[in-house]
Structures are given as C-alpha cells and as structure tokens.
Design a protein around this motif. Sequence first.
Motif, PDB file in Angstrom:
ATOM      1  N   VAL A 178      28.348  47.582  76.727  1.00 21.89           N
ATOM      2  CA  VAL A 178      28.341  47.272  75.293  1.00 21.89           C
ATOM      3  C   VAL A 178      27.256  46.256  74.932  1.00 21.89           C
ATOM      4  O   VAL A 178      26.562  46.411  73.912  1.00 21.89           O
ATOM      5  CB  VAL A 178      29.731  46.754  74.865  1.00 21.89           C
ATOM      6  CG1 VAL A 178      29.697  46.242  73.426  1.00 21.89           C
ATOM      7  CG2 VAL A 178      30.774  47.858  75.005  1.00 21.89           C
ATOM      8  N   LEU A 179      27.082  45.236  75.759  1.00 21.42           N
ATOM      9  CA  LEU A 179      26.220  44.122  75.383  1.00 21.42           C
ATOM     10  C   LEU A 179      24.788  44.230  75.895  1.00 21.42           C
ATOM     11  O   LEU A 179      23.869  43.683  75.270  1.00 21.42           O
ATOM     12  CB  LEU A 179      26.828  42.806  75.891  1.00 21.42           C
ATOM     13  CG  LEU A 179      28.230  42.461  75.374  1.00 21.42           C
ATOM     14  CD1 LEU A 179      28.722  41.180  76.020  1.00 21.42           C
ATOM     15  CD2 LEU A 179      28.227  42.346  73.851  1.00 21.42           C
ATOM     16  N   ILE A 180      24.559  44.907  77.021  1.00 23.56           N
ATOM     17  CA  ILE A 180      23.228  44.861  77.639  1.00 23.56           C
ATOM     18  C   ILE A 180      22.575  46.237  77.698  1.00 23.56           C
ATOM     19  O   ILE A 180      21.553  46.476  77.051  1.00 23.56           O
ATOM     20  CB  ILE A 180      23.317  44.241  79.055  1.00 23.56           C
ATOM     21  CG1 ILE A 180      23.890  42.816  78.957  1.00 23.56           C
ATOM     22  CG2 ILE A 180      21.947  44.217  79.725  1.00 23.56           C
ATOM     23  CD1 ILE A 180      24.086  42.142  80.287  1.00 23.56           C
ATOM     24  N   ALA A 181      23.141  47.154  78.478  1.00 27.53           N
ATOM     25  CA  ALA A 181      22.515  48.469  78.642  1.00 27.53           C
ATOM     26  C   ALA A 181      23.590  49.501  78.961  1.00 27.53           C
ATOM     27  O   ALA A 181      24.628  49.167  79.552  1.00 27.53           O
ATOM     28  CB  ALA A 181      21.473  48.428  79.752  1.00 27.53           C
ATOM     29  N   PRO A 182      23.363  50.765  78.604  1.00 27.83           N
ATOM     30  CA  PRO A 182      24.349  51.812  78.907  1.00 27.83           C
ATOM     31  C   PRO A 182      24.537  51.974  80.414  1.00 27.83           C
ATOM     32  O   PRO A 182      23.578  51.911  81.183  1.00 27.83           O
ATOM     33  CB  PRO A 182      23.732  53.074  78.295  1.00 27.83           C
ATOM     34  CG  PRO A 182      22.757  52.578  77.285  1.00 27.83           C
ATOM     35  CD  PRO A 182      22.237  51.281  77.816  1.00 27.83           C
ATOM     36  N   VAL A 183      25.766  52.177  80.811  1.00 28.20           N
ATOM     37  CA  VAL A 183      26.096  52.405  82.218  1.00 28.20           C
ATOM     38  C   VAL A 183      26.111  53.899  82.487  1.00 28.20           C
ATOM     39  O   VAL A 183      26.847  54.648  81.833  1.00 28.20           O
ATOM     40  CB  VAL A 183      27.462  51.783  82.571  1.00 28.20           C
ATOM     41  CG1 VAL A 183      27.863  52.154  83.998  1.00 28.20           C
ATOM     42  CG2 VAL A 183      27.415  50.274  82.420  1.00 28.20           C
ATOM     43  N   GLU A 184      25.281  54.336  83.425  1.00 36.53           N
ATOM     44  CA  GLU A 184      25.206  55.745  83.786  1.00 36.53           C
ATOM     45  C   GLU A 184      25.356  55.904  85.290  1.00 36.53           C
ATOM     46  O   GLU A 184      24.738  55.164  86.058  1.00 36.53           O
ATOM     47  CB  GLU A 184      23.863  56.347  83.331  1.00 36.53           C
ATOM     48  CG  GLU A 184      23.663  56.346  81.813  1.00 36.53           C
ATOM     49  CD  GLU A 184      22.339  56.959  81.421  1.00 36.53           C
ATOM     50  OE1 GLU A 184      21.602  57.386  82.341  1.00 36.53           O
ATOM     51  OE2 GLU A 184      22.042  57.012  80.207  1.00 36.53           O
ATOM     52  N   MET A 185      26.187  56.849  85.700  1.00 34.88           N
ATOM     53  CA  MET A 185      26.384  57.161  87.110  1.00 34.88           C
ATOM     54  C   MET A 185      26.156  58.649  87.317  1.00 34.88           C
ATOM     55  O   MET A 185      26.657  59.473  86.544  1.00 34.88           O
ATOM     56  CB  MET A 185      27.796  56.788  87.573  1.00 34.88           C
ATOM     57  CG  MET A 185      28.101  55.314  87.527  1.00 34.88           C
ATOM     58  SD  MET A 185      29.721  54.944  88.237  1.00 34.88           S
ATOM     59  CE  MET A 185      29.871  53.199  87.854  1.00 34.88           C
ATOM     60  N   THR A 186      25.420  58.981  88.377  1.00 34.33           N
ATOM     61  CA  THR A 186      25.118  60.382  88.642  1.00 34.33           C
ATOM     62  C   THR A 186      26.369  61.167  89.002  1.00 34.33           C
ATOM     63  O   THR A 186      26.645  62.226  88.442  1.00 34.33           O
ATOM     64  CB  THR A 186      24.086  60.489  89.790  1.00 34.33           C
ATOM     65  OG1 THR A 186      22.937  59.713  89.460  1.00 34.33           O
ATOM     66  CG2 THR A 186      23.681  61.938  89.997  1.00 34.33           C
ATOM     67  N   ARG A 187      27.151  60.638  89.931  1.00 35.01           N
ATOM     68  CA  ARG A 187      28.383  61.306  90.377  1.00 35.01           C
ATOM     69  C   ARG A 187      29.510  60.272  90.415  1.00 35.01           C
ATOM     70  O   ARG A 187      29.767  59.663  91.460  1.00 35.01           O
ATOM     71  CB  ARG A 187      28.172  61.938  91.756  1.00 35.01           C
ATOM     72  CG  ARG A 187      27.256  63.162  91.731  1.00 35.01           C
ATOM     73  CD  ARG A 187      26.926  63.650  93.114  1.00 35.01           C
ATOM     74  NE  ARG A 187      25.998  62.751  93.789  1.00 35.01           N
ATOM     75  CZ  ARG A 187      25.573  62.943  95.044  1.00 35.01           C
ATOM     76  NH1 ARG A 187      26.007  63.977  95.751  1.00 35.01           N
ATOM     77  NH2 ARG A 187      24.734  62.089  95.596  1.00 35.01           N
ATOM     78  N   PRO A 188      30.177  60.058  89.298  1.00 33.52           N
ATOM     79  CA  PRO A 188      31.209  59.004  89.235  1.00 33.52           C
ATOM     80  C   PRO A 188      32.402  59.271  90.147  1.00 33.52           C
ATOM     81  O   PRO A 188      33.029  58.328  90.625  1.00 33.52           O
ATOM     82  CB  PRO A 188      31.619  59.010  87.757  1.00 33.52           C
ATOM     83  CG  PRO A 188      31.216  60.341  87.229  1.00 33.52           C
ATOM     84  CD  PRO A 188      29.996  60.736  88.000  1.00 33.52           C
ATOM     85  N   VAL A 189      32.733  60.551  90.391  1.00 35.79           N
ATOM     86  CA  VAL A 189      33.880  60.852  91.259  1.00 35.79           C
ATOM     87  C   VAL A 189      33.605  60.391  92.687  1.00 35.79           C
ATOM     88  O   VAL A 189      34.456  59.783  93.348  1.00 35.79           O
ATOM     89  CB  VAL A 189      34.207  62.358  91.214  1.00 35.79           C
ATOM     90  CG1 VAL A 189      35.339  62.690  92.192  1.00 35.79           C
ATOM     91  CG2 VAL A 189      34.594  62.790  89.805  1.00 35.79           C
TER      92      VAL A 189
END
Length: 273
Positions: free
Chosen positions: A139-150
């Motif tokens: 929310v405050l800094i940068a979007p969180v993205e994960m390639t394979r969250p599972v």
Amino acid sequence: MFTQRRTTTIFGAAGTTLALIHHQTVYNLRTEHRNAVVGLLLTILQTAIFMGAFLLIYLVIGVRQSPIRADFMMFIMSGIFLFMTHVQTVGAVSSSHSVSGQLVKHDPLNPAVLIAASALAVLYRQTISCIAILWLYHVLIAPVEMTRPVGALAMYLLAWLSGVCVGLVFLGIRPWAPRGSKILTTIYQRVNMFASGKMFVANILPNFMLPWFTWNPLFHVIDQERGYMFINYSPQKTDPAYALWFSCAALMVGLLINFSTRKYESISWSATQ
C-alpha cells in the motif's frame, strides 16, 4: 461432576485433541502479552526492526540493489520471513514442555498437544506479521508481485516444519542436559544468522563454500523461496527435497529420543535446577 468425560470413538478423540490444541495455542499466544493485539504488534515490530537492521547493513557495505533483478526489499523479506519463522519455531518447540511443568499434571493434556500448540502459536504470529508487513509495503511503497505464490507459501510452511522437527530433537535432549540443550539451541539459532543464506544468493556462491551451507535445510528453503517469488531467478544449487527429507529424519530422531526419555524421566531430575 468429578467424573472425567471419556471419548469412545476415533472422531470424538480427534475432536477433543484438536480442541485441546486450540485452547493451548491461544494460551501460548496470550502468555506473550496480556493483550493479544499488542502481542501481534510486537511481533510485527520485531520483524520490521530486523528488516531495518539488515537494510542498514547492506547500505553500510555499499549494496544498494538486489543481486536478483527484483525489488531489493522483497529480496530482504524473502529471507528474513523464513529465517524468523524457522528460528522461533525451533526455540518454541524445544522449550514447549517439561515433566515438572504444572500443565503436564492435568490429565487431558499430553506432550503432543503442548508441542503442537507451541509450533502453531509461532506459525500464527509469524504469518500475521508477514501478511501485515507485505500489505503495508504494497500500500505505501510498491506493489507486491510473486511469480508463483503457491510455491512460495509451500516453502514458508516447509521452513516452519523443519523448525518443528529440529526443535523436537533439542526437546528430547533437554531432560538429560537442560543447560546443554539451551546452549545448543542458541548456537543453532545464531549459526543460522549466516548459514541460512538470507543475505546472499546461492547461485553466485563459489562451489568450495557450498559445504558450509548445504547441510542447512533453511538454506535450501530460502533459495527455493526466491525461485518461486522472482521470475528472473532459477535456483541451481539447492533442492527442496533435501529440506523435506532432513525434516523427516529429524522428526524420527526427535520422536525416538522423546519416547525413550519418557521411560526414565523423573520430576526429581529438575530438583537441582
């Protein structure tokens, strides 16, 4: 009213055991702080301070970007989250109960319930801490993205499971050598500050240094975690199967030690402590 209720079916026994684990887990969480919300906030603050300390170390030595083509803070969090979960689980399980403890004297409770409750309490606290920090960062800094969250979640749970199994070994040693077990637990936690590999990338590690780290299941788990989180990183020197088999071996050794200890353990052992 003075007759204890006995379960007659396997489902009833399972339900009773799960209820005991739930209540004991809540009890363990409340012992950290009288206010459950404040206890969670303290856990979040502890993790945040740990992240800030490592970020400061990186800045002091001149490292200002991730060795992986990814967000620098996400690189730091990928190692610290798993490290904190593993190390705190080892400490909680290794001190989960004692034969001289007051709770063990209550008939419904047993060592398995106390061990499971201690491990689940750490998992709950650390999971809430990770989710809160990731949400604030998103929310405050940068979007969180994960390639394979599972896969990333699976590695997180494997770090917790390996901590449970290692802690079970130290728990079995504790009745025979209480001070020695505490010292070994502390040494294991401190060694993982470096041997876990959370400060560097395994792929760039020279081959002659690999034996210093490959013995550690947390080293494999953290490296594989980064492979699942970042699209630009493919682990080449670690294997999640090693961490799984290591955990199974530690679990078997811990169970053997604990079952053998219960045949000889006595309350009088703790009289001189």
